[in-house]
Scaffold this active site. Structure first.
Site, short mmCIF file in Angstrom:
data_model
loop_
_atom_site.label_atom_id
_atom_site.label_comp_id
_atom_site.label_asym_id
_atom_site.label_seq_id
_atom_site.Cartn_x
_atom_site.Cartn_y
_atom_site.Cartn_z
N SER A 104 0.84 -1.20 0.00
CA SER A 104 0.00 0.00 0.00
C SER A 104 0.87 1.24 0.00
O SER A 104 1.88 1.31 0.71
CB SER A 104 -0.90 0.02 1.24
OG SER A 104 -1.56 1.27 1.37
N TYR A 164 -0.83 4.27 0.51
CA TYR A 164 -1.84 5.18 1.06
C TYR A 164 -1.15 6.36 1.74
O TYR A 164 0.04 6.34 2.04
CB TYR A 164 -2.73 4.39 2.02
CG TYR A 164 -3.77 5.22 2.74
CD1 TYR A 164 -4.84 5.78 2.07
CD2 TYR A 164 -3.68 5.42 4.12
CE1 TYR A 164 -5.79 6.53 2.74
CE2 TYR A 164 -4.63 6.16 4.80
CZ TYR A 164 -5.68 6.72 4.10
OH TYR A 164 -6.61 7.47 4.76
N THR A 172 -0.73 7.60 4.65
CA THR A 172 0.05 7.51 5.88
C THR A 172 1.18 6.48 5.81
O THR A 172 1.85 6.23 6.81
CB THR A 172 -0.86 7.15 7.07
OG1 THR A 172 -1.49 5.89 6.81
CG2 THR A 172 -1.90 8.22 7.31
N LYS A 173 1.40 5.88 4.66
CA LYS A 173 2.38 4.80 4.57
C LYS A 173 3.80 5.35 4.45
O LYS A 173 4.01 6.54 4.17
CB LYS A 173 2.04 3.89 3.39
CG LYS A 173 0.69 3.18 3.55
CD LYS A 173 0.64 2.32 4.81
CE LYS A 173 -0.75 1.91 5.25
NZ LYS A 173 -1.54 1.21 4.30
N ASN A 174 4.79 4.48 4.62
CA ASN A 174 6.18 4.91 4.66
C ASN A 174 6.66 5.53 3.36
O ASN A 174 7.56 6.37 3.37
CB ASN A 174 7.08 3.74 5.07
CG ASN A 174 6.89 3.38 6.53
OD1 ASN A 174 5.98 3.85 7.20
ND2 ASN A 174 7.77 2.53 7.05
#
Length: 376
Positions: free
Chosen positions: A176, A178, A180-182
């Site tokens: 993902s 998205y 808020t992902k790294n």
């Protein structure tokens, strides 16, 4: 002091890459997408990578390409985001929920084999919060029973366990990007696999089932396309890929900062008696989320009290077999999967991102400890 739950790391390099893409010929799936796919596959040591629009659709496409459908069962953890089980539902198959490891919250590999029936076709382990599930044990079980393994890596790009990266011990691994992902492009996903035939099937399925993409059709002499299978619209496009390429190059640098924050949290919380998931010695944690376990029955109080101090919080996750849809469809009841349920009743997520200042980190620590002591 206000501490947002999350702040992304989009910088000048990504802005310039977007500008370059907007001034180019391709906005849809084109050269930037292909560059990111090649870079991401190389980072993970995988043979193939397909950019998609989400991890959810990636899971669905992998299941579809493996022929999983009505009458089949897929083993999933109870402690995960709903997308893991929902992808199985959308294929017409049945998710079979397995309980969690008490220390990490990950799927308990020791319970997977018990859940296998003659209808089981696949296992979807989730690398919760960025720490990999026990892929050696899960892969061994899958091999004994002739099952496919699809890793849900929505939380885990950088992780390792027992020397293995995501995708090394599975049929396919889904990711993902998205917000808020790294690494992020707002919305987006990818699938990696070492199976060339599976990669070809998923490539067609992610674009209506067409035999040729827009780049194939328009960058050389025009070629007619066919539709050998019925597919969906799930292809990553170059604007998304342009955001991701530079972030992938510096992903390890960002991880160092997040590791520093988590180490500070873990040291302070251990000393103060605040409980949180363990990090195993044989793992490299991707540090997507940092969660703590509130005193039993006090989680929502803790959420509210942290918000009153202007600290952003979330819940990742409640045990999904007890959400209304799954309770009503399968008759799931409290007590069926006690470890996942206990974690789901206690867990809350606190801010942890590379742009946090040291003052913000210390303010979160102080607030969590004070509130935890008050609620005990």
């Amino acid at each position: 002091m206000k501490v947002e739950f999350y702040r992304h790391n989009i910088g000048q390099e990504e802005i310039e890459a977007i500008t370059e893409t907007l001034q180019s010929v391709f906005l849809t799936t084109g050269p930037k997408t292909r560059q990111f796919e090649a870079d991401f596959a190389a980072y993970l040591g995988a043979e193939h990578c397909l950019g998609t629009t989400s991890c959810t659709i990636s899971l669905f496409l992998a299941l579809q390409a493996l022929g999983i459908g009505p009458g089949d069962e897929v083993i999933v953890p109870a402690m995960t985001f709903i997308a893991t089980a929902n992808a199985v539902e959308h294929c017409g198959a049945t998710p079979v929920f397995v309980d969690s490891e008490p220390l990490t919250g990950n799927m308990d590999a020791a319970l997977v084999e018990v859940a296998i029936t003659e209808n089981t076709k696949a296992i979807i382990p989730v690398h919760l919060y960025g720490q990999m599930a026990d892929m050696k044990a899960i892969a061994a079980i899958a091999n004994r029973h002739g099952l496919d393994v699809i890793e849900d890596c929505a939380h885990c790009v950088e992780g390792q366990r027992d020397g293995y990266k995501p995708g090394e011990l599975s049929t396919a691994a889904c990711f993902s990007f998205y917000a808020t992902k790294n690494i992020t492009c707002g919305e987006g996903g990818a699938i990696v696999t070492n199976d060339s035939d599976l990669a070809d099937k998923m490539t067609a399925l992610r674009l209506h089932g067409m035999s040729k993409s827009a780049a194939d059709r328009y960058t050389a002499k025009y070629q007619h396309w066919d539709m050998p299978v019925l597919g969906w619209k799930a292809n990553m496009f170059d604007i998304q890929a342009a955001l991701l390429i530079h972030q992938l190059k510096i992903i390890e640098d960002r991880l160092q900062r997040k590791e520093h924050i988590c180490s500070r949290y873990e040291s302070a919380f251990s000393e103060a008696g605040v409980e949180f998931p363990a990090v195993l010695d044989n793992t490299k944690h991707a540090r997507h989320l940092f969660t703590v376990w509130a005193p039993l029955g006090k989680r929502d109080d803790m959420l509210s009290m942290l918000q009153e101090r202007e600290i952003g919080v979330a819940v990742n996750f409640r045990a999904i077999h007890l959400l209304d849809f799954y309770k009503q469809k399968y008759g799931c009841q409290p007590g069926m999967l006690p470890v996942a349920e206990r974690i789901g009743d206690r867990t809350l997520t606190i801010p942890m991102y590379a742009r946090m200042t040291d003052d913000q980190i210390e303010y979160v620590i102080k607030s969590v400890i004070e509130i935890n002591n008050e609620l005990k």
